[in-house]
Design a protein around this motif. Structure first.
Motif, PDB file in Angstrom:
ATOM      1  N   VAL A 104      30.967  22.990  39.107  1.00 12.78           N
ATOM      2  CA  VAL A 104      30.066  21.854  39.248  1.00 12.78           C
ATOM      3  C   VAL A 104      29.826  21.513  40.715  1.00 12.78           C
ATOM      4  O   VAL A 104      28.731  21.131  41.113  1.00 12.78           O
ATOM      5  N   GLY A 105      30.859  21.676  41.550  1.00 19.01           N
ATOM      6  CA  GLY A 105      30.760  21.289  42.953  1.00 19.01           C
ATOM      7  C   GLY A 105      30.140  22.329  43.863  1.00 19.01           C
ATOM      8  O   GLY A 105      29.910  22.054  45.045  1.00 19.01           O
ATOM      9  N   SER A 106      29.847  23.528  43.360  1.00 20.44           N
ATOM     10  CA  SER A 106      29.246  24.573  44.189  1.00 20.44           C
ATOM     11  C   SER A 106      27.774  24.276  44.444  1.00 20.44           C
ATOM     12  O   SER A 106      27.141  23.564  43.656  1.00 20.44           O
ATOM     13  N   PRO A 107      27.204  24.812  45.532  1.00 18.36           N
ATOM     14  CA  PRO A 107      25.766  24.610  45.785  1.00 18.36           C
ATOM     15  C   PRO A 107      24.946  25.040  44.586  1.00 18.36           C
ATOM     16  O   PRO A 107      25.134  26.135  44.050  1.00 18.36           O
ATOM     17  N   ALA A 108      24.049  24.168  44.154  1.00 19.97           N
ATOM     18  CA  ALA A 108      23.218  24.388  42.968  1.00 19.97           C
ATOM     19  C   ALA A 108      24.073  24.600  41.723  1.00 19.97           C
ATOM     20  O   ALA A 108      23.617  25.158  40.734  1.00 19.97           O
ATOM     21  N   SER A 109      25.336  24.138  41.778  1.00 23.07           N
ATOM     22  CA  SER A 109      26.278  24.308  40.659  1.00 23.07           C
ATOM     23  C   SER A 109      26.378  25.770  40.249  1.00 23.07           C
ATOM     24  O   SER A 109      26.440  26.097  39.063  1.00 23.07           O
ATOM     25  N   ARG A 110      26.413  26.666  41.235  1.00 21.89           N
ATOM     26  CA  ARG A 110      26.513  28.098  40.964  1.00 21.89           C
ATOM     27  C   ARG A 110      27.687  28.668  41.748  1.00 21.89           C
ATOM     28  O   ARG A 110      27.713  28.627  42.975  1.00 21.89           O
ATOM     29  N   LEU A 111      28.680  29.165  41.031  1.00 17.63           N
ATOM     30  CA  LEU A 111      29.892  29.702  41.635  1.00 17.63           C
ATOM     31  C   LEU A 111      29.950  31.205  41.415  1.00 17.63           C
ATOM     32  O   LEU A 111      29.843  31.676  40.283  1.00 17.63           O
ATOM     33  N   GLU A 112      30.095  31.958  42.493  1.00 18.01           N
ATOM     34  CA  GLU A 112      30.207  33.413  42.410  1.00 18.01           C
ATOM     35  C   GLU A 112      31.614  33.826  42.822  1.00 18.01           C
ATOM     36  O   GLU A 112      32.090  33.465  43.892  1.00 18.01           O
ATOM     37  N   LYS A 113      32.294  34.589  41.963  1.00 19.48           N
ATOM     38  CA  LYS A 113      33.655  35.026  42.259  1.00 19.48           C
ATOM     39  C   LYS A 113      33.818  36.490  41.850  1.00 19.48           C
ATOM     40  O   LYS A 113      33.146  36.985  40.944  1.00 19.48           O
ATOM     41  N   THR A 114      34.738  37.159  42.513  1.00 18.92           N
ATOM     42  CA  THR A 114      35.034  38.559  42.213  1.00 18.92           C
ATOM     43  C   THR A 114      36.062  38.638  41.092  1.00 18.92           C
ATOM     44  O   THR A 114      37.078  37.943  41.128  1.00 18.92           O
ATOM     45  N   LEU A 115      35.792  39.464  40.104  1.00 16.89           N
ATOM     46  CA  LEU A 115      36.756  39.697  39.037  1.00 16.89           C
ATOM     47  C   LEU A 115      37.965  40.432  39.591  1.00 16.89           C
ATOM     48  O   LEU A 115      37.838  41.343  40.411  1.00 16.89           O
ATOM     49  N   GLY A 116      39.143  40.042  39.157  1.00 11.10           N
ATOM     50  CA  GLY A 116      40.372  40.704  39.579  1.00 11.10           C
ATOM     51  C   GLY A 116      41.242  40.996  38.377  1.00 11.10           C
ATOM     52  O   GLY A 116      40.796  41.007  37.233  1.00 11.10           O
ATOM     53  N   GLY A 117      42.531  41.212  38.648  1.00 12.35           N
ATOM     54  CA  GLY A 117      43.484  41.431  37.571  1.00 12.35           C
ATOM     55  C   GLY A 117      43.879  42.861  37.350  1.00 12.35           C
ATOM     56  O   GLY A 117      44.793  43.155  36.587  1.00 12.35           O
ATOM     57  N   ILE A 118      43.160  43.817  38.032  1.00 13.40           N
ATOM     58  CA  ILE A 118      43.524  45.231  37.919  1.00 13.40           C
ATOM     59  C   ILE A 118      43.791  45.736  39.331  1.00 13.40           C
ATOM     60  O   ILE A 118      42.845  45.932  40.110  1.00 13.40           O
ATOM     61  N   PRO A 119      45.042  45.911  39.727  1.00 15.59           N
ATOM     62  CA  PRO A 119      45.379  46.291  41.106  1.00 15.59           C
ATOM     63  C   PRO A 119      44.664  47.567  41.539  1.00 15.59           C
ATOM     64  O   PRO A 119      44.622  48.557  40.810  1.00 15.59           O
ATOM     65  N   GLY A 120      44.089  47.521  42.745  1.00 15.40           N
ATOM     66  CA  GLY A 120      43.455  48.696  43.323  1.00 15.40           C
ATOM     67  C   GLY A 120      42.123  49.073  42.721  1.00 15.40           C
ATOM     68  O   GLY A 120      41.596  50.147  43.003  1.00 15.40           O
ATOM     69  N   LYS A 121      41.547  48.197  41.895  1.00 12.05           N
ATOM     70  CA  LYS A 121      40.301  48.546  41.223  1.00 12.05           C
ATOM     71  C   LYS A 121      39.274  47.440  41.409  1.00 12.05           C
ATOM     72  O   LYS A 121      39.592  46.261  41.301  1.00 12.05           O
ATOM     73  N   LYS A 122      38.035  47.822  41.721  1.00  7.86           N
ATOM     74  CA  LYS A 122      36.946  46.861  41.819  1.00  7.86           C
ATOM     75  C   LYS A 122      36.415  46.587  40.420  1.00  7.86           C
ATOM     76  O   LYS A 122      35.955  47.489  39.733  1.00  7.86           O
ATOM     77  N   CYS A 123      36.473  45.316  40.029  1.00 12.91           N
ATOM     78  CA  CYS A 123      36.139  44.965  38.652  1.00 12.91           C
ATOM     79  C   CYS A 123      34.752  44.363  38.495  1.00 12.91           C
ATOM     80  O   CYS A 123      34.310  44.114  37.376  1.00 12.91           O
ATOM     81  N   GLY A 124      34.063  44.088  39.598  1.00 13.01           N
ATOM     82  CA  GLY A 124      32.733  43.500  39.487  1.00 13.01           C
ATOM     83  C   GLY A 124      32.724  42.042  39.911  1.00 13.01           C
ATOM     84  O   GLY A 124      33.696  41.522  40.448  1.00 13.01           O
ATOM     85  N   THR A 125      31.631  41.382  39.676  1.00 12.69           N
ATOM     86  CA  THR A 125      31.425  39.992  40.104  1.00 12.69           C
ATOM     87  C   THR A 125      31.019  39.137  38.922  1.00 12.69           C
ATOM     88  O   THR A 125      30.299  39.584  38.035  1.00 12.69           O
ATOM     89  N   ILE A 126      31.494  37.908  38.925  1.00 15.84           N
ATOM     90  CA  ILE A 126      31.129  36.966  37.878  1.00 15.84           C
ATOM     91  C   ILE A 126      30.449  35.766  38.538  1.00 15.84           C
ATOM     92  O   ILE A 126      30.882  35.307  39.588  1.00 15.84           O
ATOM     93  N   ILE A 127      29.358  35.324  37.966  1.00 15.08           N
ATOM     94  CA  ILE A 127      28.637  34.166  38.491  1.00 15.08           C
ATOM     95  C   ILE A 127      28.585  33.095  37.403  1.00 15.08           C
ATOM     96  O   ILE A 127      28.146  33.361  36.294  1.00 15.08           O
ATOM     97  N   LEU A 128      29.057  31.905  37.738  1.00 16.13           N
ATOM     98  CA  LEU A 128      29.076  30.790  36.801  1.00 16.13           C
ATOM     99  C   LEU A 128      28.176  29.693  37.339  1.00 16.13           C
ATOM    100  O   LEU A 128      28.310  29.285  38.483  1.00 16.13           O
ATOM    101  N   SER A 129      27.242  29.239  36.533  1.00 13.89           N
ATOM    102  CA  SER A 129      26.398  28.129  36.969  1.00 13.89           C
ATOM    103  C   SER A 129      26.388  27.048  35.913  1.00 13.89           C
ATOM    104  O   SER A 129      26.618  27.302  34.734  1.00 13.89           O
ATOM    105  N   ALA A 130      26.157  25.820  36.333  1.00 21.88           N
ATOM    106  CA  ALA A 130      26.414  24.663  35.489  1.00 21.88           C
ATOM    107  C   ALA A 130      25.190  23.788  35.309  1.00 21.88           C
ATOM    108  O   ALA A 130      24.353  23.676  36.191  1.00 21.88           O
ATOM    109  N   GLU A 131      25.129  23.175  34.154  1.00 28.88           N
ATOM    110  CA  GLU A 131      24.066  22.222  33.852  1.00 28.88           C
ATOM    111  C   GLU A 131      24.608  21.229  32.840  1.00 28.88           C
ATOM    112  O   GLU A 131      25.276  21.607  31.889  1.00 28.88           O
ATOM    113  N   GLU A 132      24.339  19.952  33.053  1.00 26.64           N
ATOM    114  CA  GLU A 132      24.835  18.960  32.106  1.00 26.64           C
ATOM    115  C   GLU A 132      24.095  19.063  30.790  1.00 26.64           C
ATOM    116  O   GLU A 132      22.905  19.352  30.744  1.00 26.64           O
TER     117      GLU A 132
END
Length: 488
Positions: A104-132
Motif C-alpha cells: 500500500v505504501g509503495s509509489p502508486a501502490s505497486r511493489l516489485e520484489k525478486t522471488l527467492g527461496g532457491i539458493p543460487g537460482k534466479k526465480c523471477g520477479t513478482i509485482i504486487l499492486s494495490a487498490e481499495e
C-alpha cells in the motif's frame, strides 16, 4: 480499517486488487500462487494455469488493511505436477515475504520484489499492486453466447472461451473472469455465472466495460477510496530518543540487557517497523537529546545517534537500533530534557515542503520528563500548520501529565493565546500495553496499533486544509508478452 481485494497473476495479482507479475520462469509450467499470512496461516490458493511462464490468475482475495498494524504476507509459487493438494508433492518455484503496508505504501501502490527461496537460482520477479475495494455488495448473474465464430482448429471447429477484463482508473485492464471452454463449436453457449459487481467495476455503476461486442452500464451505487493511497506522499520519519540515566545500571530504562531489549528499543522497533513501510527510502534521521557529548562534555538536545553531524541518517530500524546502542557507549546521559529543539528541527524540514509531496512523522521516545514545556507547546502550535505529525511514546513508571497535555485530544493545545490549527500529537504510555505474561511481541503490536491510529486522519486533515488534490496514478506495469486488451 479498509477492505482490500487480492487476486494474482504473472501479469495481474490483486492483493487489494493488485497486479502480480512473475517473470521470467524457466520452462512452460502449470503455475499456482499460494498466499499466506505469517505466521503459517494459509490464506488462499489461486487456480492452476496450464503451460505458461506468465500465469494470469483470476481468483481474488479480500484482505482487511490496517495502517497501524504490521500485516505479514508470504507468496509462494509452485509448478503443479499432479492433482494432489499437498504442496510438498509439487515443484517450488520461489517465494516472497512482504507486509501489506509495503504494498500500500509503495509509489502508486505497486511493489516489485525478486522471488527467492532457491539458493543460487534466479526465480523471477513478482509485482504486487494495490487498490481499495469498493463497499458494494451486489452480485451480477450473466450468461453469454456467440454465433459464427472463426474456425481455428485444423480438424474441427474451435474450442472457445471468454475472458473478461475490467477497466482500471489509469486506463489499463485487469482480468476479472474466465468462462469455461466449450469444445468443438462455432456457436458456443457458456454456462451462467455470478460475479461480485465490485470485481467487474469496484462498485462503480457508471463505468462502462467493453467485452467483445457487449457493453454493460451501471449507475453509481457505492464507491470507496483509500485516502492514504490516493495521495502520492513520500513519508519521512524522524526518530528522537531521550537519553537520561545510566545505561550500565539495571534500574536504568536504557540498560542494555544481553537477553532482551530495553523499553526504548522495544518502543522504537514496535512503531518503526510498521511506519518504515511508508518511508520512501528507509533512511531515517535519528537524534538523541539530553546528553554530554565527547570530547568536551558539551550538553546537547539535538545530536545524531550515529555521531555523524553531516549525515544523521540510519538505514532502517536495524540501523537505528545499532546507532542507539552505540551512542549509549559514547555519550554521557544528562538532563535537562528539552523537546522544543527537536520539534523545531523537524518543522524546519516540513516548512520547506508544503505541496503535499512529503509528510513528516516525528517519533519521540521519552521517560516523561520535560524541562521546556512552554517552548514545546509553542513549537507544536507552529508545527500544526505544517505537513507533520508527532508521536510520543512514554516509557517507565513516571507521571505523564505533561505528555497528555501535549496530546490535545481533550483540549486543543495553545500557546500565547494561539490555538493549534490541527491536533498533530499522539501520546501513549508503553506500560499500558505491556502483556502480563511477558510476551514482548504482543506488547509491541498493541503499542504500535494505538500509537499509529491517528496518523492517516492527520495526514488527510493537512491535505484538505491546504486543498491539495490527489496526484494522478502512474500507469501500471504490463509485460510485453501480455498486451492490454483493446476495447471493441
Amino acid at each position: 480499517m479498509d477492505k482490500v481485494e487480492a487476486t494474482g497473476t504473472v501479469r495481474d495479482f490483486d492483493p487489494i486488487s493488485g497486479t502480480l507479475c512473475l517473470r521470467p520462469l524457466f520452462s512452460k509450467l502449470k503455475s499456482l500462487l499460494h498466499v499466506s499470512h505469517l505466521f503459517l496461516i494459509q490464506f488462499g490458493r489461486t487456480e492452476v494455469i496450464d503451460n505458461t511462464l506468465n500465469p494470469d490468475f483470476v481468483r481474488k482475495y479480500i484482505l482487511d488493511y490496517f495502517f497501524e498494524e504490521k500485516q505479514n504476507l508470504r507468496f509462494d509459487v509452485y509448478d503443479i505436477d499432479s492433482k494432489s493438494p499437498d504442496l510438498a508433492k509439487h515443484d517450488f518455484l520461489g517465494q516472497v515475504h512482504c507486509t501489506l503496508g509495503e504494498i500500500v505504501g509503495s509509489p502508486a501502490s505497486r511493489l516489485e520484489k525478486t522471488l527467492g527461496g532457491i539458493p543460487g537460482k534466479k526465480c523471477g520477479t513478482i509485482i504486487l499492486s494495490a487498490e481499495e475495494l469498493g463497499n458494494c455488495r451486489d452480485y451480477a448473474t450473466m450468461q453469454f453466447c456467440a454465433h459464427k465464430l472463426d474456425k481455428k482448429d485444423f480438424f474441427g471447429k474451435s474450442d472457445p472461451f471468454m475472458v473478461f477484463y475490467r477497466s482500471n482508473e489509469d486506463g489499463t485492464f485487469t482480468i476479472c473472469h474466465k468462462t469455461e471452454v466449450v469444445k468443438n463449436t462455432l456457436n458456443p453457449v457458456w454456462q451462467p455465472f455470478s460475479i461480485p459487481v465490485r470485481a467487474l467495476c469496484n462498485g462503480d455503476y457508471d463505468s462502462h466495460d467493453f467485452i467483445g461486442e457487449f457493453t454493460t452500464s451501471y449507475k453509481e451505487l457505492c464507491r470507496g477510496q483509500n485516502q492514504l493511497n490516493v495521495y502520492e506522499v513520500s513519508e519521512t520519519v524522524d526518530i528522537i530518543i531521550s537519553l537520561f540515566g545510566n545505561p550500565s545500571q539495571s534500574t536504568s530504562l536504557h540498560y542494555m540487557n544481553p537477553y532482551q531489549m530495553n523499553a526504548y528499543a522495544m518502543a522504537l522497533k514496535a512503531v518503526g517497523e510498521i511506519i518504515q513501510d511508508y518511508d520512501s527510502d528507509k533512511m531515517f534521521p535519528a537524534l538523541g537529546f539530553g546528553a554530554k557529548l565527547p570530547p568536551d562534555g558539551r550538553v546537547s538536545h539535538e545530536f545524531p545517534l550515529n555521531g555523524n553531524i553531516e549525515n544523521p541518517y540510519c538505514n532502517g530500524m536495524e540501523g537505528i537500533l545499532e546507532a542507539y546502542h552505540q551512542s549509549l557507549k559514547t555519550v554521557q546521559l544528562y538532563g535537562p530534557t528539552n523537546f522544543a529543539p527537536v520539534v523545531n528541527h523537524v518543522a524546519r524540514y516540513a516548512a520547506a515542503v508544503q505541496d503535499g509531496s512529503q509528510y513528516f512523522v516525528l517519533l519521540i521516545i521519552t521517560d516523561g520528563v520535560i524541562s521546556d514545556m512552554a517552548q514545546t507547546k509553542e513549537a507544536i502550535v507552529n508545527a500544526a500548520k505544517l505537513p507533520m505529525s508527532i508521536i510520543i511514546v512514554g516509557v517507565g513508571q513516571a507521571e505523564f501529565d505533561a505528555m497528555v497535555e501535549l496530546d490535545g485530544d481533550d483540549i486543543r493545545i495553545s500557546s500565547r493565546g494561539k490555538l493549534a490549527e490541527r491536533d498533530i500529537v499522539q501520546f501513549v504510555p508503553f506500560r499500558d500495553y505491556m502483556d502480563r505474561t511477558g510476551n514482548h511481541v504482543l506488547s509491541m503490536a498493541r503499542l504500535a496499533k494505538d500509537v499509529l491510529a491517528e496518523i492517516p486522519d492527520q495526514l488527510i486533515s493537512y491535505m484538505k486544509s491546504r486543498a491539495i488534490k490527489p496526484n494522478p496514478v502512474p500507469p501500471v506495469y504490463v509485460p510485453v508478452d501480455h498486451p492490454e486488451p483493446n476495447p471493441v
